[in-house]
Design a protein around this motif. Structure first.
Motif, PDB file in Angstrom:
ATOM      1  N   PRO A  98       0.818  -1.224   0.000  1.00 17.60           N
ATOM      2  CA  PRO A  98       0.000   0.000   0.000  1.00 17.60           C
ATOM      3  C   PRO A  98       0.850   1.272   0.000  1.00 17.60           C
ATOM      4  O   PRO A  98       0.478   2.252  -0.640  1.00 17.60           O
ATOM      5  CB  PRO A  98      -0.795  -0.104   1.305  1.00 17.60           C
ATOM      6  CG  PRO A  98      -0.807  -1.535   1.642  1.00 17.60           C
ATOM      7  CD  PRO A  98       0.495  -2.093   1.145  1.00 17.60           C
ATOM      8  N   GLU A 102       0.404   3.936  -2.912  1.00 14.79           N
ATOM      9  CA  GLU A 102       0.005   5.297  -2.562  1.00 14.79           C
ATOM     10  C   GLU A 102       0.966   6.311  -3.179  1.00 14.79           C
ATOM     11  O   GLU A 102       0.557   7.278  -3.816  1.00 14.79           O
ATOM     12  CB  GLU A 102       0.021   5.433  -1.039  1.00 14.79           C
ATOM     13  CG  GLU A 102      -0.993   6.382  -0.487  1.00 14.79           C
ATOM     14  CD  GLU A 102      -1.124   6.208   1.034  1.00 14.79           C
ATOM     15  OE1 GLU A 102      -2.249   6.277   1.529  1.00 14.79           O
ATOM     16  OE2 GLU A 102      -0.097   6.006   1.718  1.00 14.79           O
ATOM     17  N   ARG A 178      -5.759   1.873  11.520  1.00 15.19           N
ATOM     18  CA  ARG A 178      -5.468   1.255  10.224  1.00 15.19           C
ATOM     19  C   ARG A 178      -6.696   0.539   9.708  1.00 15.19           C
ATOM     20  O   ARG A 178      -7.330  -0.203  10.430  1.00 15.19           O
ATOM     21  CB  ARG A 178      -4.334   0.232  10.360  1.00 15.19           C
ATOM     22  CG  ARG A 178      -2.957   0.816  10.654  1.00 15.19           C
ATOM     23  CD  ARG A 178      -2.328   1.388   9.410  1.00 15.19           C
ATOM     24  NE  ARG A 178      -2.922   2.646   8.989  1.00 15.19           N
ATOM     25  CZ  ARG A 178      -2.501   3.835   9.397  1.00 15.19           C
ATOM     26  NH1 ARG A 178      -1.504   3.957  10.222  1.00 15.19           N
ATOM     27  NH2 ARG A 178      -3.093   4.924   8.983  1.00 15.19           N
ATOM     28  N   THR A 180      -7.121   0.006   5.668  1.00  9.28           N
ATOM     29  CA  THR A 180      -6.696  -0.604   4.405  1.00  9.28           C
ATOM     30  C   THR A 180      -5.190  -0.675   4.260  1.00  9.28           C
ATOM     31  O   THR A 180      -4.685  -1.405   3.412  1.00  9.28           O
ATOM     32  CB  THR A 180      -7.215   0.230   3.220  1.00  9.28           C
ATOM     33  OG1 THR A 180      -6.679   1.561   3.359  1.00  9.28           O
ATOM     34  CG2 THR A 180      -8.723   0.293   3.211  1.00  9.28           C
ATOM     35  N   PHE A 182      -3.587   1.880   3.266  1.00  5.56           N
ATOM     36  CA  PHE A 182      -3.317   3.126   2.538  1.00  5.56           C
ATOM     37  C   PHE A 182      -3.574   4.261   3.523  1.00  5.56           C
ATOM     38  O   PHE A 182      -4.715   4.534   3.874  1.00  5.56           O
ATOM     39  CB  PHE A 182      -4.243   3.252   1.322  1.00  5.56           C
ATOM     40  CG  PHE A 182      -4.059   2.161   0.311  1.00  5.56           C
ATOM     41  CD1 PHE A 182      -3.084   2.266  -0.680  1.00  5.56           C
ATOM     42  CD2 PHE A 182      -4.853   1.020   0.346  1.00  5.56           C
ATOM     43  CE1 PHE A 182      -2.907   1.252  -1.612  1.00  5.56           C
ATOM     44  CE2 PHE A 182      -4.670  -0.001  -0.576  1.00  5.56           C
ATOM     45  CZ  PHE A 182      -3.694   0.117  -1.554  1.00  5.56           C
ATOM     46  N   VAL A 184      -3.451   7.581   3.668  1.00  2.00           N
ATOM     47  CA  VAL A 184      -4.304   8.736   3.375  1.00  2.00           C
ATOM     48  C   VAL A 184      -5.768   8.301   3.362  1.00  2.00           C
ATOM     49  O   VAL A 184      -6.642   8.935   3.959  1.00  2.00           O
ATOM     50  CB  VAL A 184      -3.927   9.369   2.019  1.00  2.00           C
ATOM     51  CG1 VAL A 184      -4.825  10.559   1.713  1.00  2.00           C
ATOM     52  CG2 VAL A 184      -2.466   9.803   2.034  1.00  2.00           C
ATOM     53  N   LEU A 185      -5.995   7.188   2.677  1.00  6.71           N
ATOM     54  CA  LEU A 185      -7.345   6.649   2.572  1.00  6.71           C
ATOM     55  C   LEU A 185      -7.896   6.311   3.955  1.00  6.71           C
ATOM     56  O   LEU A 185      -9.041   6.645   4.289  1.00  6.71           O
ATOM     57  CB  LEU A 185      -7.311   5.396   1.692  1.00  6.71           C
ATOM     58  CG  LEU A 185      -8.664   4.843   1.256  1.00  6.71           C
ATOM     59  CD1 LEU A 185      -9.355   5.859   0.358  1.00  6.71           C
ATOM     60  CD2 LEU A 185      -8.490   3.526   0.518  1.00  6.71           C
ATOM     61  N   ASP A 186      -7.065   5.677   4.797  1.00  8.53           N
ATOM     62  CA  ASP A 186      -7.481   5.324   6.150  1.00  8.53           C
ATOM     63  C   ASP A 186      -7.923   6.564   6.914  1.00  8.53           C
ATOM     64  O   ASP A 186      -8.956   6.565   7.589  1.00  8.53           O
ATOM     65  CB  ASP A 186      -6.329   4.653   6.910  1.00  8.53           C
ATOM     66  CG  ASP A 186      -6.116   3.227   6.422  1.00  8.53           C
ATOM     67  OD1 ASP A 186      -6.933   2.769   5.592  1.00  8.53           O
ATOM     68  OD2 ASP A 186      -5.141   2.591   6.850  1.00  8.53           O
ATOM     69  N   LEU A 188      -9.052   9.295   5.782  1.00  9.90           N
ATOM     70  CA  LEU A 188     -10.325   9.796   5.260  1.00  9.90           C
ATOM     71  C   LEU A 188     -11.479   8.920   5.721  1.00  9.90           C
ATOM     72  O   LEU A 188     -12.518   9.405   6.146  1.00  9.90           O
ATOM     73  CB  LEU A 188     -10.286   9.850   3.729  1.00  9.90           C
ATOM     74  CG  LEU A 188      -9.269  10.829   3.125  1.00  9.90           C
ATOM     75  CD1 LEU A 188      -9.291  10.757   1.605  1.00  9.90           C
ATOM     76  CD2 LEU A 188      -9.561  12.257   3.589  1.00  9.90           C
ATOM     77  N   LEU A 189     -11.258   7.588   5.664  1.00 14.30           N
ATOM     78  CA  LEU A 189     -12.323   6.659   6.030  1.00 14.30           C
ATOM     79  C   LEU A 189     -12.716   6.797   7.491  1.00 14.30           C
ATOM     80  O   LEU A 189     -13.889   6.749   7.840  1.00 14.30           O
ATOM     81  CB  LEU A 189     -11.875   5.214   5.741  1.00 14.30           C
ATOM     82  CG  LEU A 189     -11.834   4.809   4.266  1.00 14.30           C
ATOM     83  CD1 LEU A 189     -11.295   3.400   4.107  1.00 14.30           C
ATOM     84  CD2 LEU A 189     -13.236   4.914   3.648  1.00 14.30           C
ATOM     85  N   TRP A 193      -8.845  13.387  10.243  1.00  9.15           N
ATOM     86  CA  TRP A 193      -8.338  14.304   9.221  1.00  9.15           C
ATOM     87  C   TRP A 193      -6.867  14.624   9.416  1.00  9.15           C
ATOM     88  O   TRP A 193      -6.120  14.752   8.451  1.00  9.15           O
ATOM     89  CB  TRP A 193      -9.133  15.615   9.190  1.00  9.15           C
ATOM     90  CG  TRP A 193     -10.617  15.426   9.085  1.00  9.15           C
ATOM     91  CD1 TRP A 193     -11.551  15.894   9.945  1.00  9.15           C
ATOM     92  CD2 TRP A 193     -11.341  14.702   8.081  1.00  9.15           C
ATOM     93  NE1 TRP A 193     -12.809  15.528   9.548  1.00  9.15           N
ATOM     94  CE2 TRP A 193     -12.716  14.791   8.405  1.00  9.15           C
ATOM     95  CE3 TRP A 193     -10.975  13.980   6.952  1.00  9.15           C
ATOM     96  CZ2 TRP A 193     -13.719  14.193   7.653  1.00  9.15           C
ATOM     97  CZ3 TRP A 193     -11.975  13.390   6.189  1.00  9.15           C
ATOM     98  CH2 TRP A 193     -13.322  13.488   6.532  1.00  9.15           C
ATOM     99  N   ALA A 196      -4.817  11.875   7.974  1.00  8.40           N
ATOM    100  CA  ALA A 196      -4.807  11.929   6.516  1.00  8.40           C
ATOM    101  C   ALA A 196      -3.863  13.018   6.031  1.00  8.40           C
ATOM    102  O   ALA A 196      -3.042  12.798   5.126  1.00  8.40           O
ATOM    103  CB  ALA A 196      -6.220  12.190   5.991  1.00  8.40           C
TER     104      ALA A 196
END
Ligand SMILES: Nc1ncnc2c1ncn2[C@@H]1O[C@H](COP(=O)(O)OP(=O)(O)OP(=O)(O)O)[C@@H](O)[C@H]1O
Ligand SMILES: [Mg+2]
Lengths: 336, 328
Positions: A98, A102, A178, A180, A182, A184-186, A188-189, A193, A196
Motif C-alpha cells: 500500500p 500510494e 489502520r 486498508t 493506505f 491517506v485513505l485510512d 479519510l475513512l 483528518w 490523513a
C-alpha cells in the motif's frame, strides 16, 4: 474483448513462470548470499554449513526451484532472511505494497495532472515562453537522476525550510487507525483528518521526486501528439463547421492526441518501481522499493523473488489496462 | 447583389528566414445566389488557398490576407475570429479533398453530423440525431440510422464523402465550397458524387464554388469558370463559351489535355509543356509565358492586364484565335 482479456491473462501466467526461473537462477549466481550476509565474514565453516542446509541452499538448484514453485503455488513464498527476518515474504509484501501504491498513484496523478494540460498549452502556443520553458525543463527532468532530485527536494523543503517531513510515512507517535493500509485513505475513512493530512504531507516530496520523469515524458508526448493532431485534416473540417474552440479542443484535438499519451502513461506507471527504489531509500519511505534495496543488500532471496515477480505482474496488468483503454478511445481497435 | 464578392484577394505567406510567397495574387470573382462557379487550374495555382481565405481558415500567423471578401454585402475579412466561427457551417460550408482524413477517426458519424446542428441550430442531441439520419438519407447513404453509430473506417470512400457533404449542408448554407471533392475517389464514384452535388445545389438553391484541376468536372456542373494560373485569374467565361472557344493559351492547353467524348477520333491528347517551376513572376510579364506556345516578346516584358471582351475576361497579350492550331 473478454476473450482478448482472458488470453492476455493467460500470457501473464507464462511471463511470470519464465521470469521466476530467471530471477531464481540470477539471484543465486550473484556473488555473496544470505549466509555471508547473515553471518558476516567471521562465521565459522561449521555455522555456515549449518545455515546453508537450514535455508535449503545445499540442494541442486532445480530441486530448490521445484520446491519454491510448489510452495509458491500454495501461496507460501518463504520467510524473509534479511529485510525483516522471520516474517513471511508475503506479509512483508502486503505491509509495504500500500505504501508504494500510494506513492506511485500520487506521483502518476501529479505527472498526468500537470503533464497533459501543460503539454497541450505548449503545443497551442508553440514557440511561446511556456513552450520553450517546458521543452527545456522536461529535458532537464528526464536527465537529472531521480536520487539527486530526491536529495535536493529533501534538503531544500524538509531540512532547510522545514515545510514538509523529511522521511517516513507518518509522524512518529501519531495514533492512527489502520483500515486498508493506505494511510491517506485510512485517515479519510476514519475521519481522522489530521492523520490523513499527515500521511499526505509525507507523500508530497517523494511523490514529486518520483513524478519528475513521468511528468517530463508525458509533457513531451502530449505536446508532440497535439502538434500532430492540430495539423490533421479533420481538425480543419471541425473548424469549417464553425464549432466552438472548446468543442474542437476536447472532442477533436485532445481525444485523438490522447492515444499515444495513454500508452506513455502505462509505460511510465510500469516503470515507477525503478524510481521508487531510489526515492524510497532517500526518504526512508517504508515501501516495496526500500524493501527491494534492503533485500539486495542482505541477499534476502524469498523477499526479492516475490517482489520482482509481483512487479512484473503489475507491469503486465498495467499494460493490459492501457490496451483496454486504447480500445475505449479508438473505435478502429474496438471494431476490428 | 452578388452572394459572394471576392475582389482583389491576395494571400502572402511569410515564413521566418524565407522570402514572402504570394500564393493568391489579386483574385476577383463573384458568385450569384444558387450559381455554380468553377475555380480551375493546375496544382499549386492557389485554388485551395483562395477557398481557405474565403472561409477564414488560413493560419492566423504567417498568412497575410488582403483585399475584400463580401458575403451578402458583409465584409468577411474584417470579422473577428469568433464572428467568423458563427458563420462557418451556417452560412458557408466546405467539403475537402480527402474524405478519410477529413473525418475524425475516433468519433461516430452521427456526432460529426449532429455537432453542426447543435452548434448553429441549437438542436438538442436527440432531435439532431433524427435530423442527421434524414441528412444522410438525402445524400444517398443507405440505412442511415445504422450509419450514425458507425465510425469513418467502417464506411466506403464514396460514403465518407457523402457524409462530409451532409455535414457541410446540414445547416443549409447559402454557399458551399467544394475543394477537389472527387480527386481521392474511384472514377465511378467520382461521377456519382458530382451528380449528387449537382442535384443538391439545384434542389436547395445553394451556390457552389467548385474547385478542381479537371476541366471535365467543370463541364457538367459550372455556370461560370475562372481559370487560375500562378495565383491570378487568367480567364473567366461562361462554361459553354469557355469550352467552345478557349481564348487563353493556358485554358486551351487544359482543354487539349483532357479526354473528350465529342472529340474527333484519332485526336491526340496534348499535355501542356513544362511545369509551374518555369513560371516567371507576374510583375515581369506573364507567368505562363515560358510555357506558352503563343508567347511573344512582350509577354516577358509587360504584365498582361485583365481585359473584357464579348462578356468574358481575359489576361493575355496574344490569345488563341478561332480555328488556330496551337502547336504543342
Ligand atoms: N500554409 C502555407 N504556408 C506556405 N505556403 C503555402 C501554404 N499553403 C499553401 N501554400 C502554397 O501556396 C501555393 C498555392 O497552394 P494551394 O494549396 O492553393 O494550391 P492548389 O491550387 O489548391 O493546388 P492543389 O491542386 O495541389 O491542391 C502553393 O505553392 C503552396 O505551396
Ligand atoms: Mg488544393
Amino acid at each position: 474483448m473478454l476473450r482478448y482479456t482472458l488470453r492476455r491473462l493467460l500470457q501473464l501466467v507464462g511471463v511470470v513462470l519464465v521470469l521466476s526461473m530467471l530471477i531464481f537462477g540470477w539471484l543465486r549466481a550473484l556473488p555473496g548470499g544470505p549466509v555471508s550476509a547473515l553471518l558476516g565474514e567471521r562465521g565459522t565453516e561449521e555455522a555456515r554449513r549449518e545455515l546453508t542446509a537450514q535455508l535449503g541452499l545445499d540442494q541442486p538448484i532445480f530441486v530448490q526451484y521445484g520446491k519454491f514453485l510448489g510452495r509458491a503455488l500454495s501461496g507460501d513464498f518463504g520467510a524473509s532472511t534479511g529485510v525483516q527476518p522471520g516474517d513471511s515474504a508475503i506479509e512483508i509484501f502486503l505491509q509495504r505494497f500500500p505504501a508504494t501504491v500510494e506513492l506511485s498513484v500520487v506521483a502518476i496523478v501529479l505527472a498526468v495532472l500537470f503533464g497533459i494540460p501543460l503539454g497541450y498549452l505548449a503545443a497551442r502556443r508553440r514557440g511561446g515562453w511556456l513552450d520553450n520553458l517546458g521543452v527545456v525543463g522536461s529535458l532537464v527532468g528526464v536527465a537529472v537522476p531521480v536520487f539527486f532530485l530526491a536529495f535536493l527536494l529533501k534538503y531544500l523543503f524538509a531540512v532547510q525550510l522545514g515545510w514538509l517531513p523529511a522521511s517516513g510515512r507518518q509522524t512518529g507517535g501519531l495514533d492512527a487507525t489502520r483500515v486498508t493500509g493506505f494511510f491517506v485513505l485510512d485517515g479519510l475513512l476514519t475521519r481522522e483528518w489530521d492523520a490523513a493530512a499527515d500521511a499526505l504531507a509525507h507523500l508530497v516530496l517523494p511523490a514529486m521526486a518520483l513524478a519528475t520523469i513521468p511528468f517530463a515524458v508525458i509533457f513531451r508526448i502530449t505536446r508532440a501528439a497535439v502538434l500532430d493532431v492540430l495539423d490533421e485534416d479533420y481538425v480543419r473540417t471541425a473548424e469549417s463547421k464553425g464549432l466552438t474552440t472548446s468543442v474542437i479542443r476536447r472532442r477533436h484535438v485532445l481525444r485523438n492526441a490522447m492515444l499515444p499519451v495513454v500508452t506513455t502513461i502505462g509505460l511510465q506507471t510500469g516503470a515507477l518501481l525503478a524510481g521508487a527504489v531510489l526515492t524510497e531509500k532517500v526518504f526512508a519511505f517504508p515501501g516495496l522499493g526500500e524493501a527491494l534495496a534492503l533485500g539486495f543488500e542482505r541477499r534476502d532471496y524469498p523477499v526479492l523473488q516475490l517482489m520482482i515477480i509481483m512487479a512484473a505482474m503489475v507491469y503486465v496488468l498495467v499494460n493490459l489496462v492501457v490496451d483496454l483503454s486504447y480500445a475505449v478511445i479508438d473505435p478502429r481497435v474496438r471494431t476490428r | 447583389m452578388a452572394l459572394l464578392d471576392v475582389s482583389d484577394l491576395s494571400v502572402v505567406f511569410q515564413r521566418r528566414g524565407e522570402p514572402p510567397f504570394t500564393a493568391v495574387d489579386g483574385v476577383s470573382f463573384s458568385v450569384e445566389p444558387g450559381q455554380t462557379v468553377g475555380l480551375v487550374g493546375e496544382s499549386g495555382c492557389g485554388k485551395s488557398v483562395t477557398s481557405l481565405a474565403i472561409m477564414g481558415l488560413l493560419p492566423r500567423r504567417g498568412a497575410v490576407v488582403t483585399g475584400s471578401v463580401r458575403f451578402e454585402g458583409a465584409e468577411l475579412l474584417s470579422l473577428s475570429a469568433r464572428q467568423m466561427r458563427d458563420r462557418r457551417g451556417r452560412d458557408l460550408g466546405m467539403v475537402f479533398q480527402d474524405p478519410l482524413s477529413s473525418l475524425n477517426p475516433v468519433i461516430a458519424i452521427g456526432l460529426q453530423v449532429t455537432e453542426v446542428l447543435e452548434r448553429h441550430r441549437g438542436m438538442p442531441r436527440r432531435q439532431a440525431m433524427v435530423e442527421a439520419a434524414d441528412l444522410l438519407d438525402k445524400v444517398g447513404i443507405p440505412d442511415p440510422r445504422r450509419r450514425l453509430d458507425e465510425y469513418p473506417h467502417q464506411l466506403s470512400g464514396g460514403m465518407r464523402q457523402r457524409a462530409l457533404i451532409a455535414m457541410a449542408l446540414a445547416c443549409r448554407p447559402r454557399l458551399l465550397i467544394a475543394d477537389e471533392p472527387t480527386t481521392a475517389l474511384d472514377v465511378t464514384i467520382q461521377a456519382q458524387i458530382l451528380a449528387l452535388l449537382a442535384e443538391l445545389v439545384r434542389d436547395t438553391g445553394t451556390a457552389l464554388i467548385m474547385i478542381t484541376h479537371d476541366l471535365g468536372v467543370v463541364a457538367g456542373l459550372c455556370d461560370e469558370v475562372n481559370v487560375l494560373y500562378g495565383g491570378r485569374v487568367v480567364e473567366r467565361a461562361r462554361r459553354h463559351e469557355l469550352f467552345r472557344r478557349p481564348r487563353h493559351p493556358y485554358t486551351h492547353g487544359l482543354l487539349a489535355s483532357i479526354p473528350r467524348l465529342d472529340a474527333p477520333r484519332g485526336e491526340r491528347l496534348v499535355p501542356i509543356r513544362g511545369s509551374v517551376a518555369d513560371n516567371i513572376p507576374w510583375d515581369h510579364g506573364c507567368a505562363f509565358a515560358p510555357r506558352c506556345p503563343n508567347a511573344l516578346g512582350t509577354c516577358v516584358e509587360v504584365t498582361p492586364q485583365m481585359d473584357e471582351e464579348d462578356g468574358r475576361l481575359l489576361r493575355c497579350h496574344n490569345p488563341v484565335q478561332e480555328n488556330q492550331e496551337v502547336p504543342a
